[in-house]
Design an enzyme around this catalytic site. Structure first.
Site, PDB file in Angstrom:
ATOM      1  N   GLU A   8      -0.356  10.147  -0.228  1.00  0.00           N
ATOM      2  CA  GLU A   8      -1.324   9.049  -0.239  1.00  0.00           C
ATOM      3  C   GLU A   8      -2.402   9.303   0.805  1.00  0.00           C
ATOM      4  O   GLU A   8      -3.533   8.851   0.668  1.00  0.00           O
ATOM      5  CB  GLU A   8      -0.596   7.736   0.044  1.00  0.00           C
ATOM      6  N   SER A  58       1.519   4.693   4.972  1.00  0.00           N
ATOM      7  CA  SER A  58       2.397   5.442   4.077  1.00  0.00           C
ATOM      8  C   SER A  58       1.815   6.822   3.791  1.00  0.00           C
ATOM      9  O   SER A  58       0.660   6.951   3.392  1.00  0.00           O
ATOM     10  CB  SER A  58       2.582   4.681   2.762  1.00  0.00           C
ATOM     11  N   ARG A 105      -1.508   2.613  -6.580  1.00  0.00           N
ATOM     12  CA  ARG A 105      -2.259   3.313  -5.544  1.00  0.00           C
ATOM     13  C   ARG A 105      -3.285   4.301  -6.097  1.00  0.00           C
ATOM     14  O   ARG A 105      -3.542   5.354  -5.502  1.00  0.00           O
ATOM     15  CB  ARG A 105      -1.292   4.055  -4.595  1.00  0.00           C
TER      16      ARG A 105
END
Length: 301
Positions: free
Chosen positions: A293, A223, A174
């Site tokens: 995130e 998320s 990520r």
């Protein structure tokens, strides 16, 4: 007349646009300035004008991992359209070029119609191509780094445009080495022939998994935290009994603990407070410091 004034008088840059509604949370205030360039040349002109004016710029894709402050954003918000929504398929080369503003589910389905595979996983990610490159977006066991061939970037500081191979992005879970000074303009993906029925079946399976495991039909940003090495943020939050934990109108989803849901009347500050509270409790009780995130833009208390 300065370049900024010319863009303002021509209606290319407008003031006071509500941008919270352009995010998946539907929260937050207005942008001081807003524009929608439709080509690389027009984007370069806008960026150069903003630099001369001393105005910060924020790239807004589909707003799927963004929380805008209730007080709004004091800089220039840029949302791409026009050429940046184009998709070009080269079957012979096994490559698909897509503009930064192309929605990932749209790209997945377009490639599937061409009897090509490799991008099926994008059907389950509610973001855009540009964001996928920056965040190394992934779903259902595949990441952007697995399929990217190259991408074209604009350096906001200089207005220079250049193309980088996938290996130059320093991809990890990520994340990439794309900085706040870079804007992704387009990406080229590697694809391979695959029967349309097979691709469609894989996409249906991915969508079914998402429907069964994630809170659909709610206002959320996907998320909230990156998974720590060897573990899952949702599992950790759930193990501490934090499902349902609330700050104002925002609460930890009962279906998936790494999804924070906004009820009607929620403020952006509520989401910010909940993220901070959960992060603090997880660190206090487990020693694990979860990394968000989701991005928070503007001023929060």
């Amino acid at each position: 007349m300065t370049a900024w004034e010319a863009l303002r008088s021509g209606g290319h840059i407008v003031a006071g646009i509500e941008i919270g509604s352009l995010t998946t949370y539907k929260l937050g205030g207005r942008a001081r300035w807003f524009c929608e360039p439709d080509s690389v040349d027009s984007l370069v002109n806008v960026v150069n004008a903003a630099n001369e004016r001393g105005v910060d710029t924020l790239m807004l894709g589909r707003g799927s991992n963004l929380v805008v402050s209730d007080r709004g954003y004091e800089g220039l918000v840029v949302r791409l359209k026009g050429d940046f929504r184009d998709v070009h398929v080269d079957r012979d080369a096994g490559l698909v070029a897509a503009g930064a503003a192309v929605a990932l589910p749209v790209l997945a389905r377009r490639v599937a119609r061409e009897q090509l595979g490799s991008l099926e996983f994008y059907v389950g990610i509610p973001g855009s191509v540009g964001g996928a490159v920056v965040m190394n977006a992934g779903f259902y066991g595949t990441e952007t780094s697995d399929v990217l061939a190259s991408a074209t970037l604009l350096d906001k500081r200089t207005g220079a445009v250049g193309e980088l191979a996938a290996d130059d992005f320093g991809f990890a879970y990520r994340t990439s080495n794309v900085t706040e000074h870079d804007l992704v303009l387009r990406a080229v993906f590697r694809v391979r022939p695959r029967p349309g029925a097979e691709v469609s079946a894989l996409m249906r399976e991915a969508i079914r998994w998402r429907r069964d495991n994630q809170p659909g039909g709610t206002l959320n940003a996907g998320s909230i935290f990156r998974n720590p090495p060897g573990d899952a943020a949702g599992r950790i939050i759930d193990s501490l009994g934090l499902k349902g934990m609330r700050r104002g109108g925002a609460h930890v989803s009962h279906r998936h603990a790494n999804f924070f849901v906004a009820d009607p009347g929620t403020r952006a500050q509520d989401v910010y407070d909940l993220v901070g509270a959960v992060r603090g409790l997880v660190h206090e009780r487990t020693g694990t410091l979860l990394e968000p995130e989701v991005r928070f833009v503007g001023r929060f208390t």
